[in-house]
Design a protein around this motif. Structure first.
Motif, PDB file in Angstrom:
ATOM      1  N   VAL A 141       0.826  -1.217   0.000  1.00  0.00           N
ATOM      2  CA  VAL A 141       0.000   0.000   0.000  1.00  0.00           C
ATOM      3  C   VAL A 141       0.852   1.256   0.000  1.00  0.00           C
ATOM      4  CG1 VAL A 141      -1.948  -1.108   1.121  1.00  0.00           C
ATOM      5  CG2 VAL A 141      -0.189  -0.040   2.522  1.00  0.00           C
ATOM      6  N   THR A 269     -10.162   1.977  12.444  1.00  0.00           N
ATOM      7  CA  THR A 269     -10.258   1.830  10.987  1.00  0.00           C
ATOM      8  C   THR A 269     -11.679   2.068  10.514  1.00  0.00           C
ATOM      9  OG1 THR A 269      -8.452   0.220  10.989  1.00  0.00           O
ATOM     10  CG2 THR A 269      -9.864   0.285   9.044  1.00  0.00           C
ATOM     11  N   ARG A 273     -13.103   5.028   8.098  1.00  0.00           N
ATOM     12  CA  ARG A 273     -13.814   4.661   6.880  1.00  0.00           C
ATOM     13  C   ARG A 273     -15.169   5.365   6.782  1.00  0.00           C
ATOM     14  NH1 ARG A 273     -12.319   0.177   4.350  1.00  0.00           N
ATOM     15  NH2 ARG A 273     -11.657  -0.815   6.310  1.00  0.00           N
ATOM     16  N   ALA A 326      -7.070   8.767   2.292  1.00  0.00           N
ATOM     17  CA  ALA A 326      -6.772   7.488   1.640  1.00  0.00           C
ATOM     18  C   ALA A 326      -5.511   6.868   2.219  1.00  0.00           C
ATOM     19  CB  ALA A 326      -6.623   7.694   0.135  1.00  0.00           C
ATOM     20  N   TYR A 327      -4.486   7.700   2.467  1.00  0.00           N
ATOM     21  CA  TYR A 327      -3.235   7.186   3.035  1.00  0.00           C
ATOM     22  C   TYR A 327      -3.452   6.621   4.441  1.00  0.00           C
ATOM     23  CZ  TYR A 327      -0.528   9.428  -0.713  1.00  0.00           C
ATOM     24  OH  TYR A 327       0.002   9.790  -1.919  1.00  0.00           O
ATOM     25  N   ASP A 330      -5.349   3.307   4.199  1.00  0.00           N
ATOM     26  CA  ASP A 330      -4.448   2.249   3.735  1.00  0.00           C
ATOM     27  C   ASP A 330      -3.588   1.730   4.882  1.00  0.00           C
ATOM     28  OD1 ASP A 330      -5.288   2.246   1.117  1.00  0.00           O
ATOM     29  OD2 ASP A 330      -3.672   3.524   0.376  1.00  0.00           O
ATOM     30  N   SER A 334      -3.967  -2.062   6.923  1.00  0.00           N
ATOM     31  CA  SER A 334      -2.886  -3.041   6.776  1.00  0.00           C
ATOM     32  C   SER A 334      -2.587  -3.767   8.080  1.00  0.00           C
ATOM     33  CB  SER A 334      -1.616  -2.353   6.266  1.00  0.00           C
ATOM     34  OG  SER A 334      -1.047  -1.500   7.250  1.00  0.00           O
ATOM     35  N   HIS A 364       4.551   1.369  10.000  1.00  0.00           N
ATOM     36  CA  HIS A 364       4.072   2.175   8.879  1.00  0.00           C
ATOM     37  C   HIS A 364       4.208   3.649   9.258  1.00  0.00           C
ATOM     38  CE1 HIS A 364       1.411   2.254   5.166  1.00  0.00           C
ATOM     39  NE2 HIS A 364       1.549   3.532   5.478  1.00  0.00           N
TER      40      HIS A 364
END
Length: 373
Positions: A141, A269, A273, A326-327, A330, A334, A364
């Motif tokens: 990603v 998450t 979303r 979006a980042y 992602d 993950s 990340h």
């Protein structure tokens, strides 16, 4: 050339090899699949210079031989073949495929014009296929999509001892994942390989159920030289290595003096979303940490959304940080369900996400957005 094979095995072998076919090509032979029948075995191969895929299946071979046919045409035929055994034969320059009274004829391509597929390198070690597929998905990603910067479109594999480290970065984020693997024979120091992220992700996912995935590599090849091979369950993919290497991430992941926040990965998450549906393409998603909650917000004016999620914050009274939606999604997606740790330097600075372990296997790094309004 003549052979008889089970429909399912034939269709699977053709579909596997077709993964390597180029989307468009002005040279017809590059859109071909090479079928080789010999000694009770059928092998189907495809290649597009960057990737070569090969699959084998047991077959009743009456006459050995090789033939090159249009790959996507054969793939379409396999999809509509009736159930039962499939009989294939080369009749002059015509290749026939027949099953349960249905018969297809295909013209053949000049095999002598078909470029040789890259040779698979010698075995270098093995890794659990499912674990490898998960790890590749977690770092892919963060790989770049800009083909003018090919180094950033890759995933770097670093092999040292019994540890494999995968990493990817597009300059705005950097993902790293470590996992165990089994090197083959006595090996020297660390070896680094940069491979196309999209191709590696496709390969890893398609081989995820093969149990043990064997990695082939020539450690003597320099950066960007040679190929890497992945093989399992009778299927093989050879990927051409990218030139160069990713920049180091050691100092980037050192966030001295950062505030530390923890939250449940799944809940955070889902909150991101939900609220992100009102965010415009370039508008950020804000995380406002205070007390034992984090307020997730997105949107402007009347078009806004927000949700509170339980969280713990240490090292600061309150912290507000914003990200490209979006980042952020992602990165969060993950991680598997469980506790998520965030080290936050502040607005417009680096934020490091980990799985909360003292020695995290998955990290990340994200750049936060400077403007919070």
């Amino acid at each position: 050339m003549e052979f008889r094979i089970a429909r399912g095995e034939f269709a699977e072998a053709v579909a596997w090899a077709a993964r390597a076919l180029p989307g468009r090509t002005p040279v017809p032979v590059l859109g071909g699949l090479l079928l080789t029948a010999q000694a009770g075995r059928l092998t189907v191969s495809g290649s597009d210079f960057e990737t070569a895929a090969r699959a084998g299946a047991d077959a009743e071979v009456t006459a050995a031989g090789r033939v090159l046919v249009l790959g996507r045409r054969l793939l379409d035929i396999c999809r509509v073949l009736p159930e039962g055994p499939v009989s294939c034969a080369l009749e002059g320059t015509r290749f026939t495929v027949e099953a349960d009274g249905t018969r297809f004829g295909m013209s053949t391509l000049p095999r002598e014009e078909y470029p040789a597929s890259p040779k698979a390198p010698a075995g270098y070690g093995a890794v659990d296929a499912a674990a490898f597929a998960t790890a590749v998905g977690q770092v892919a990603v963060a790989a770049g999509r800009d083909d003018t910067l090919p180094v950033l479109t890759g995933i770097q594999l670093r092999l040292e001892g019994d540890e494999m480290t995968l990493s990817a970065s597009d300059r705005y984020r950097y993902a790293v994942r470590r996992l165990e693997w089994k090197p083959q024979g006595g090996q020297g120091g660390a070896v680094e390989v940069l491979l196309p992220a999209r191709r590696l992700l496709e390969t890893a996912r398609s081989l995820a159920r093969c149990g043990t995935l064997r990695l082939g590599l020539d450690p003597a090849a320099g950066a960007g030289g040679g190929v890497a091979g992945f093989e399992g369950a009778g299927r093989r993919v050879v990927l051409r290595r990218l030139e160069g290497r990713l920049p180091g991430y050691g100092s980037l992941f050192e966030l001295t003096g950062a505030a530390v926040a923890e939250a449940e990965s799944g809940a955070l998450t889902e909150a991101v979303r939900r609220v992100a549906v009102v965010a415009e393409a370039n508008s950020p998603v804000r995380l406002e940490f205070a007390g034992d909650r984090v307020l997730v917000r997105a949107g402007f004016g009347e078009d806004v959304a927000q949700q509170r999620v339980p969280a713990a914050l240490r090292g600061a009274g309150e912290v507000t940080v914003a990200f490209n939606g979006a980042y952020l999604l992602d990165a969060l997606a993950s991680y598997e369900q469980g506790r998520l740790r965030m080290e936050i330097l502040g607005a417009g600075q680096r934020v490091l996400l980990t799985d909360g372990a003292s020695d995290p296997a998955h990290q990340h790094l994200l750049m936060s957005v400077k403007q919070l309004v």
